[in-house]
Design a protein around this motif. Structure first.
Motif, PDB file in Angstrom:
ATOM      1  N   ASP A   1       4.305  -1.146   8.787  1.00  7.47           N
ATOM      2  CA  ASP A   1       4.504   0.235   8.364  1.00  7.47           C
ATOM      3  C   ASP A   1       5.980   0.545   8.500  1.00  7.47           C
ATOM      4  O   ASP A   1       6.543   0.433   9.585  1.00  7.47           O
ATOM      5  CB  ASP A   1       3.663   1.172   9.235  1.00  7.47           C
ATOM      6  CG  ASP A   1       3.657   2.610   8.717  1.00  7.47           C
ATOM      7  OD1 ASP A   1       4.738   3.102   8.335  1.00  7.47           O
ATOM      8  OD2 ASP A   1       2.586   3.226   8.724  1.00  7.47           O
TER       9      ASP A   1
ATOM     10  N   GLN B   1       2.807  -1.106   4.428  1.00 10.47           N
ATOM     11  CA  GLN B   1       2.439   0.291   4.234  1.00 10.47           C
ATOM     12  C   GLN B   1       3.689   1.141   4.007  1.00 10.47           C
ATOM     13  O   GLN B   1       4.584   1.180   4.853  1.00 10.47           O
ATOM     14  CB  GLN B   1       1.680   0.822   5.450  1.00 10.47           C
ATOM     15  CG  GLN B   1       0.253   0.311   5.568  1.00 10.47           C
ATOM     16  CD  GLN B   1      -0.479   1.023   6.686  1.00 10.47           C
ATOM     17  OE1 GLN B   1      -0.383   0.654   7.852  1.00 10.47           O
ATOM     18  NE2 GLN B   1      -1.210   2.052   6.340  1.00 10.47           N
TER      19      GLN B   1
ATOM     20  N   GLN C   1       0.868  -1.180   0.000  1.00  9.73           N
ATOM     21  CA  GLN C   1       0.000   0.000   0.000  1.00  9.73           C
ATOM     22  C   GLN C   1       0.907   1.233   0.000  1.00  9.73           C
ATOM     23  O   GLN C   1       1.579   1.524   0.980  1.00  9.73           O
ATOM     24  CB  GLN C   1      -0.890  -0.005   1.245  1.00  9.73           C
ATOM     25  CG  GLN C   1      -1.551   1.314   1.582  1.00  9.73           C
ATOM     26  CD  GLN C   1      -2.712   1.647   0.670  1.00  9.73           C
ATOM     27  OE1 GLN C   1      -3.334   0.763   0.099  1.00  9.73           O
ATOM     28  NE2 GLN C   1      -3.005   2.920   0.536  1.00  9.73           N
TER      29      GLN C   1
END
Length: 396
Positions: free
Chosen positions: A389, A333, A253
């Motif tokens: 992340d 992410q 993402q």
């Protein structure tokens, strides 16, 4: 169009083996910040990770077309060609001078001012091979042609896409990569997903995904007019979650706006912060829904195992069993972290130095993420999704 063949046929011997059945790239919108996504893909390409599906909006849809519309060995080269083309100085004038080496730039003031001057130059002159200002935009008058309702003309982008993207390759039945561009139906306000499994993709579909009003005009396709997908959602992540099928997946993402930030201390910072929050993906909301659906599938699977043998041939039971298949996913992410000199108009900074900074940031972040233990490992069946992340570590 015919159904796409099974994935995994493309240069299999040269690609890294992964335990995932699908690798997905989700690309957000963000104008000039999109060079960050190019750096992300370069790192993925160098890691020999085969991407099976690209889903993007706005500049993410453009970057996605450059990837899906070129053979693997040409993709990074074509992205570099695109980003160098759109960061050529307008009107053949030199770029705003970069005073980064001057003594009076020790506190970064020069870089901040050149950033602002570059963004202002883009607003005034446009971006080479991308968009050009209209001499007389219809600000105080109405016109018959909706495709003239904008400050800029994006005909140069159409020409650039047709030069750098092989749309026959995107639409080829033998090509395994899936491509999806998110746009917004101007009349209904509903999201529109142009997918090469259902639609023959052309430059118009990519332009529609990047037609952000009022800067860019709507794009007409089949009698309907479309705006940028960011009008309804700046990230197509929910679509990927809803339609990725029953496959284990590694999802990158790639966000150009970070929802995390500081409380503003002045009005320009407040405007920037509001833009970041509005444009950031709602991944956390999507994942909560995904986790609930995963728990439902797990409970349904346990229930079906308790059914008597004679009822398992019932068509309804077969349907429920198909819905109960649990497939895990790892979501990486990658969020662009703005430099201190960047302001709310950073998506207009089409200077060469800004492009290089964004590209390098995406490349470095992805290299760091891929080096993290566990990122390329399959989650356990009890996990709905594992989330990493690069700036905040693993999420529970």
């Amino acid at each position: 169009m015919n159904q796409a063949p099974p994935l995994g046929l493309m240069t299999k011997g040269a690609m890294r083996f992964l335990p995932f059945e699908r690798v997905v790239l989700v690309l957000q919108g963000g104008g000039a910040l999109g060079a960050y996504q190019a750096g992300v893909y370069q790192a993925i390409h160098e890691a020999k990770i085969e991407v099976h599906w690209i889903c993007g909006t706005s500049i993410g849809g453009i970057n996605g077309a450059l990837i899906a519309g070129n053979p693997p060995e040409k993709r990074v080269e074509r992205m570099r060609e695109f980003w160098e083309a759109v960061t050529e100085p307008p009107l053949r004038l030199p770029n705003v001078p970069w005073f980064t080496g001057w003594p009076w730039n020790s506190n970064g003031h020069a870089r901040q001012w050149t950033h602002k001057m570059s963004a202002l130059s883009t607003m005034w002159h446009g971006a080479s091979n991308f968009f050009a200002p209209r001499p007389f935009p219809p600000v105080n008058a109405t016109i018959d042609d909706p495709e003239q309702v904008s400050y800029y003309d994006i005909t140069p982008l159409k020409e650039t896409l047709n030069r750098l993207v092989d749309f026959d390759l995107i639409n080829a039945n033998s090509e395994p990569m899936r491509y999806t561009a998110l746009a917004t139906n101007v009349r209904t306000g509903a999201p529109a997903y142009f997918d090469n499994r259902e639609t023959e993709i052309s430059a118009a579909h990519v332009l529609a995904s990047a037609s952000l009003p009022p800067n860019f005009p709507p794009t007409e396709i089949g009698g309907e007019y479309y705006w940028d997908g960011g009008v309804v959602s700046n990230s197509p992540m929910q679509f990927v979650i809803d339609t990725r099928g029953r496959h284990t997946a590694l999802v990158f993402q790639v966000d150009l706006w970070d929802a995390n930030g500081e409380v503003p201390r002045d009005i320009p910072s407040a405007y920037l912060r509001a833009t970041e929050i509005h444009s950031a993906s709602r991944l956390n909301v999507s994942l909560e829904q995904y986790k609930k659906s995963q728990k439902f599938r797990q409970a349904l699977m346990r229930f079906l195992k308790e059914l008597p043998e004679q009822s398992r041939d019932d068509p309804d039971v077969w349907f429920l069993a198909e819905q109960a298949r649990v497939k895990v996913a790892t979501i990486v992410q990658l969020k662009y972290q703005a430099n201190k000199h960047e302001t709310a108009d950073k998506m207009f900074d089409f200077s060469r130095i800004a492009m290089e900074e964004h590209w390098q940031a995406g490349y470095d972040d992805t290299k760091a993420a891929l080096a993290e233990p566990g990122v390329l490992e399959l989650p356990s069946a009890s996990e709905a999704a594992r989330i990493f992340d690069v700036h905040y570590g693993w999420a529970k």
